[in-house]
Write an enzyme that holds these catalytic residues in place. Structure first.
Site, PDB file in Angstrom:
ATOM      1  N   CYS A 144     -36.533  -0.678  14.192  1.00 56.24           N
ATOM      2  CA  CYS A 144     -35.712  -0.537  15.390  1.00 56.24           C
ATOM      3  C   CYS A 144     -35.001   0.812  15.430  1.00 56.24           C
ATOM      4  CB  CYS A 144     -34.663  -1.648  15.454  1.00 56.24           C
ATOM      5  SG  CYS A 144     -35.338  -3.278  15.790  1.00 56.24           S
ATOM      6  N   HIS A 145     -34.289   1.136  14.357  1.00 61.43           N
ATOM      7  CA  HIS A 145     -33.309   2.213  14.429  1.00 61.43           C
ATOM      8  C   HIS A 145     -33.870   3.603  14.135  1.00 61.43           C
ATOM      9  CE1 HIS A 145     -30.156  -0.631  15.193  1.00 61.43           C
ATOM     10  NE2 HIS A 145     -30.522  -1.339  14.147  1.00 61.43           N
ATOM     11  N   CYS A 185       0.855  -1.197   0.000  1.00 56.92           N
ATOM     12  CA  CYS A 185       0.000   0.000   0.000  1.00 56.92           C
ATOM     13  C   CYS A 185       0.887   1.241   0.000  1.00 56.92           C
ATOM     14  CB  CYS A 185      -0.888   0.020   1.229  1.00 56.92           C
ATOM     15  SG  CYS A 185      -1.904  -1.444   1.463  1.00 56.92           S
ATOM     16  N   CYS A 188     -35.185  -2.091   8.936  1.00 51.69           N
ATOM     17  CA  CYS A 188     -34.150  -1.364   9.681  1.00 51.69           C
ATOM     18  C   CYS A 188     -34.818  -0.265  10.502  1.00 51.69           C
ATOM     19  CB  CYS A 188     -33.145  -0.723   8.730  1.00 51.69           C
ATOM     20  SG  CYS A 188     -32.405  -1.834   7.535  1.00 51.69           S
ATOM     21  N   ARG A 241     -22.356  -6.734  10.048  1.00 52.95           N
ATOM     22  CA  ARG A 241     -23.384  -6.228  10.956  1.00 52.95           C
ATOM     23  C   ARG A 241     -24.764  -6.257  10.286  1.00 52.95           C
ATOM     24  NH1 ARG A 241     -25.254  -5.581  16.068  1.00 52.95           N
ATOM     25  NH2 ARG A 241     -26.576  -6.990  14.943  1.00 52.95           N
ATOM     26  N   CYS A 280     -28.027  -8.311  11.528  1.00 48.46           N
ATOM     27  CA  CYS A 280     -29.312  -7.670  11.777  1.00 48.46           C
ATOM     28  C   CYS A 280     -30.426  -8.340  10.974  1.00 48.46           C
ATOM     29  CB  CYS A 280     -29.253  -6.185  11.390  1.00 48.46           C
ATOM     30  SG  CYS A 280     -29.063  -5.074  12.799  1.00 48.46           S
ATOM     31  N   CYS A 315       2.455   3.180  -3.277  1.00 53.22           N
ATOM     32  CA  CYS A 315       1.729   4.263  -3.960  1.00 53.22           C
ATOM     33  C   CYS A 315       1.320   5.375  -3.004  1.00 53.22           C
ATOM     34  CB  CYS A 315       0.463   3.722  -4.636  1.00 53.22           C
ATOM     35  SG  CYS A 315       0.755   2.621  -6.013  1.00 53.22           S
TER      36      CYS A 315
END
Lengths: 109, 279
Positions: free
Chosen positions: B198-199, B95, B195, B236, B240, B98
């Site tokens: 809940c969120h 990495c 999603c 994640r 979920c 460059c």
């Protein structure tokens, strides 16, 4: 031979005489307990850090015996009173015979 | 006679669900200010204020993230730093060949996922890393949610901590954004949860023992105390969706890429926190 083992230590660079300082140490280590089995059902051999010692100017500060139940990347935080300038020496002993060391100087004014 | 008083403390934290301090502010290492509360971006209808997941965690978990020495995620950042400098693949490049120092990546994490004009696709950070590995380094790509990938994402994220998330949602990514939004509000699984269930509608409440956050991804990759490793966004998402008792999409799939773009854009205004610490 455990891989990716890297000790880390945090000690304040300076302190006043008799000051209580906080020291933090961490060593990245898998701490394989010897209780687990791999996908083929074979026991994965135990491989842990079994002893951790800190000395200050040759005098012992702590001496810890570690057991297999201690989780990966063991972290220790403790306090010490420093009477004078000097060097903290940290030593970790691995089951495989490896010894990892680290040293930190502290100046007492 | 030297006096050397010592008290060794082996702290074993008991997972008692303590109520989080919802007014706390996050400062990393006593210097980097992190925005944990901000006005919701105009394109998010369901929220008036966006709040980082850090706010919802217990005091002890919050404290772990405030100091890099205490943050267990930083161990993996260190590992990635070694990888960064290691040549890998046929081209014999690392990495660093460059990009120089990892610090040159500052400003990358806040704008991902983003449109790649050459490839004509929306790219996540993981896709970009693997493109580098395959095209430039001629190395084997990493698994999308693998440890090596999570570590590298954590390194790239760590140098942008404190910068404000600013993911573009218009222009060439508009279609992907729309697909992600659609997915966000689509109920899945036997439990028929989206999603948003809940969120968006229930953040701050408990779902059994879990304190629901707004589900922002500004803190990814996340070091989770429950599995003692870094967790990627798509892993994640998968967890979920699985918890709604649905068949999940695969990490790296176009659906999850679209969802990542949408969810990331909901956090526009918060700071990059990764690697953060959550339970």
């Amino acid at each position: 031979m455990a891989e990716n083992v890297k000790p880390r230590v945090r000690v304040p660079g300076t302190a006043s005489a008799g000051e209580v300082i906080t020291i933090k140490t961490l060593i990245s280590h898998t701490m394989e307990s010897g209780q687990r089995k791999d996908d083929d059902g074979n026991t994965i051999p135990r491989s842990i850090i079994n002893r951790f010692v800190v000395d200050f100017n040759g005098e012992n500060v702590i001496d810890v015996q570690l057991e297999p139940a201690i989780s990966t990347n063991p972290f220790f935080e403790f306090q010490a009173t420093v009477p004078e300038s000097g060097t903290f020496n940290f030593t970790w002993y691995d089951d495989d015979g490896s010894v990892y060391t680290e040293a930190k100087d502290i100046t007492v004014s | 006679m030297k006096k050397l008083a010592v008290a060794a403390v082996l702290s074993v934290s008991v997972a008692a669900p303590s109520v989080a301090d919802e007014t706390a502010n996050l400062v990393l290492n006593g210097e980097t200010q992190i925005t944990v509360r901000a006005d919701a971006p105009a394109h998010v209808d369901g929220l008036s204020e966006i709040i980082s997941g850090w706010v919802f965690r217990s005091d002890e978990t919050q404290a772990l993230q405030m100091d890099d020495f205490d943050n267990p995620g930083m161990i993996f950042v260190d590992e990635a730093r070694d990888t960064w400098n290691e040549a890998s693949g046929e081209a014999g490049e690392s990495c660093a060949s460059c990009h120089g120092e990892p610090e040159s990546m500052a400003g990358v994490r806040p704008v991902y996922p983003k449109w790649n004009e050459e490839a004509g696709e929306v790219r996540t950070l993981a896709m970009q890393i693997n493109d580098c590995r395959e095209t430039r380094m001629e190395a084997e790509p990493w698994g999308y949610t693998s440890g090596a990938m999570a570590n590298m994402e954590a390194l790239i994220s760590s140098v942008s901590r404190g910068m404000t998330i600013n993911v573009a949602i218009d222009g060439p990514v508009a279609a992907t954004y729309a697909a992600g939004e659609e997915l966000y509000y689509t109920r899945t699984g036997q439990l028929e949860l989206s999603c948003a269930s809940c969120h968006e509608q229930n953040y701050g409440n408990y779902i059994r023992a879990d304190h629901l956050s707004q589900g922002h991804i500004n803190g990814f990759p996340v070091y989770r105390l429950k599995n003692a490793k870094l967790n990627t966004v798509h892993a994640r998402f998968k967890g979920c969706v699985r918890d709604t008792r649905a068949e999940t999409f695969s990490p790296g799939s176009p659906e999850f890429v679209a969802l990542e773009l949408y969810v990331a854009s909901r956090g526009n205004g918060l700071s990059v926190e990764g690697p953060s610490v959550r339970n």
